[in-house]
Design a protein around this motif. Structure first.
Motif, mmCIF file in Angstrom:
data_model
loop_
_atom_site.group_PDB
_atom_site.id
_atom_site.type_symbol
_atom_site.label_atom_id
_atom_site.label_comp_id
_atom_site.label_asym_id
_atom_site.label_seq_id
_atom_site.Cartn_x
_atom_site.Cartn_y
_atom_site.Cartn_z
ATOM 1 N N ILE A 60 0.835 -1.201 0.000
ATOM 2 C CA ILE A 60 0.000 0.000 0.000
ATOM 3 C C ILE A 60 0.873 1.255 0.000
ATOM 4 O O ILE A 60 0.546 2.239 -0.678
ATOM 5 C CB ILE A 60 -0.999 -0.014 1.178
ATOM 6 N N THR A 61 1.983 1.238 0.710
ATOM 7 C CA THR A 61 2.890 2.387 0.719
ATOM 8 C C THR A 61 3.414 2.678 -0.683
ATOM 9 O O THR A 61 3.458 3.840 -1.115
ATOM 10 C CB THR A 61 4.063 2.141 1.695
ATOM 11 N N VAL A 62 3.789 1.633 -1.414
ATOM 12 C CA VAL A 62 4.250 1.810 -2.798
ATOM 13 C C VAL A 62 3.129 2.403 -3.644
ATOM 14 O O VAL A 62 3.349 3.352 -4.420
ATOM 15 C CB VAL A 62 4.743 0.463 -3.387
ATOM 16 N N ALA A 63 1.918 1.879 -3.494
ATOM 17 C CA ALA A 63 0.785 2.371 -4.278
ATOM 18 C C ALA A 63 0.477 3.832 -3.942
ATOM 19 O O ALA A 63 0.211 4.647 -4.838
ATOM 20 C CB ALA A 63 -0.444 1.490 -4.037
ATOM 21 N N ILE A 64 0.501 4.181 -2.670
ATOM 22 C CA ILE A 64 0.231 5.561 -2.254
ATOM 23 C C ILE A 64 1.259 6.505 -2.874
ATOM 24 O O ILE A 64 0.905 7.581 -3.378
ATOM 25 C CB ILE A 64 0.229 5.678 -0.717
ATOM 26 N N ASP A 65 2.514 6.115 -2.845
ATOM 27 C CA ASP A 65 3.567 6.949 -3.425
ATOM 28 C C ASP A 65 3.342 7.156 -4.921
ATOM 29 O O ASP A 65 3.469 8.272 -5.435
ATOM 30 C CB ASP A 65 4.946 6.343 -3.179
ATOM 31 N N ARG A 66 3.001 6.078 -5.604
ATOM 32 C CA ARG A 66 2.797 6.155 -7.063
ATOM 33 C C ARG A 66 1.571 7.006 -7.394
ATOM 34 O O ARG A 66 1.613 7.855 -8.278
ATOM 35 C CB ARG A 66 2.663 4.740 -7.634
ATOM 36 N N VAL A 67 0.477 6.797 -6.662
ATOM 37 C CA VAL A 67 -0.742 7.580 -6.887
ATOM 38 C C VAL A 67 -0.474 9.057 -6.627
ATOM 39 O O VAL A 67 -0.943 9.928 -7.370
ATOM 40 C CB VAL A 67 -1.907 7.061 -6.004
ATOM 41 N N SER A 68 0.269 9.346 -5.590
ATOM 42 C CA SER A 68 0.557 10.734 -5.230
ATOM 43 C C SER A 68 1.229 11.484 -6.370
ATOM 44 O O SER A 68 0.827 12.605 -6.729
ATOM 45 C CB SER A 68 1.433 10.768 -3.978
ATOM 46 N N VAL A 69 2.247 10.893 -6.959
ATOM 47 C CA VAL A 69 2.980 11.545 -8.049
ATOM 48 C C VAL A 69 2.076 11.699 -9.272
ATOM 49 O O VAL A 69 2.034 12.772 -9.899
ATOM 50 C CB VAL A 69 4.261 10.753 -8.402
#
Length: 134
Positions: free
Chosen positions: A78-87
């Motif tokens: 989820i942390t990886v996904a949150i980072d990717r979505v944020s950018v």
């Protein structure tokens, strides 16, 4: 070196040795300690092994460990996904996103939602959602 109090089975390390020697504690070498390990007690001059764990206790511990591994993996994904979505969301908000980035934003958001719905309180292997291509 570990020290065992024959009265209550309390264990002490070398740091406490000098102070504890005067109290009638039993000294064990590191080798002796390694052969008995934590959980042993000293009763009437004898080292007593801790009671053996039942198959149910062993399975309960294994199940808890598997749930912990599942939960940690979910948090990492989820942390990886949150980072990717944020950018990607920033690119959209700033009207700098390409058509591919706009499509990837929806894909990453979908992946993040699927991850959030994944039940990690299970002992079996989880079928994780597939991460979008980078």
């Amino acid at each position: 070196m570990f020290i065992i109090n024959p009265e209550d089975g309390d264990q002490f390390s070398d740091v406490e040795l000098a102070y504890q020697k005067a109290s009638g504690l039993i000294a064990l070498s590191d080798e002796d300690w390694a052969s008995v390990g934590p959980g042993y007690s000293y009763v009437n001059g004898t080292l007593v092994a801790p009671p053996a764990k039942t198959p149910e206790e062993i399975q309960t511990k294994l199940n808890a460990e598997k749930v912990a591994v599942n939960t940690a993996k979910k948090a990492e994904l989820i942390t990886v996904a949150i980072d990717r979505v944020s950018v990607l969301q920033d690119a959209v908000d700033l009207e700098m996103a390409t058509d591919d980035e706009i499509a990837m934003l929806k894909t990453w958001k979908t992946y993040k939602v699927l991850l959030s719905r994944t039940n990690t309180n299970v002992q079996e292997n989880i079928s994780w959602p597939s991460a979008p291509d980078q």
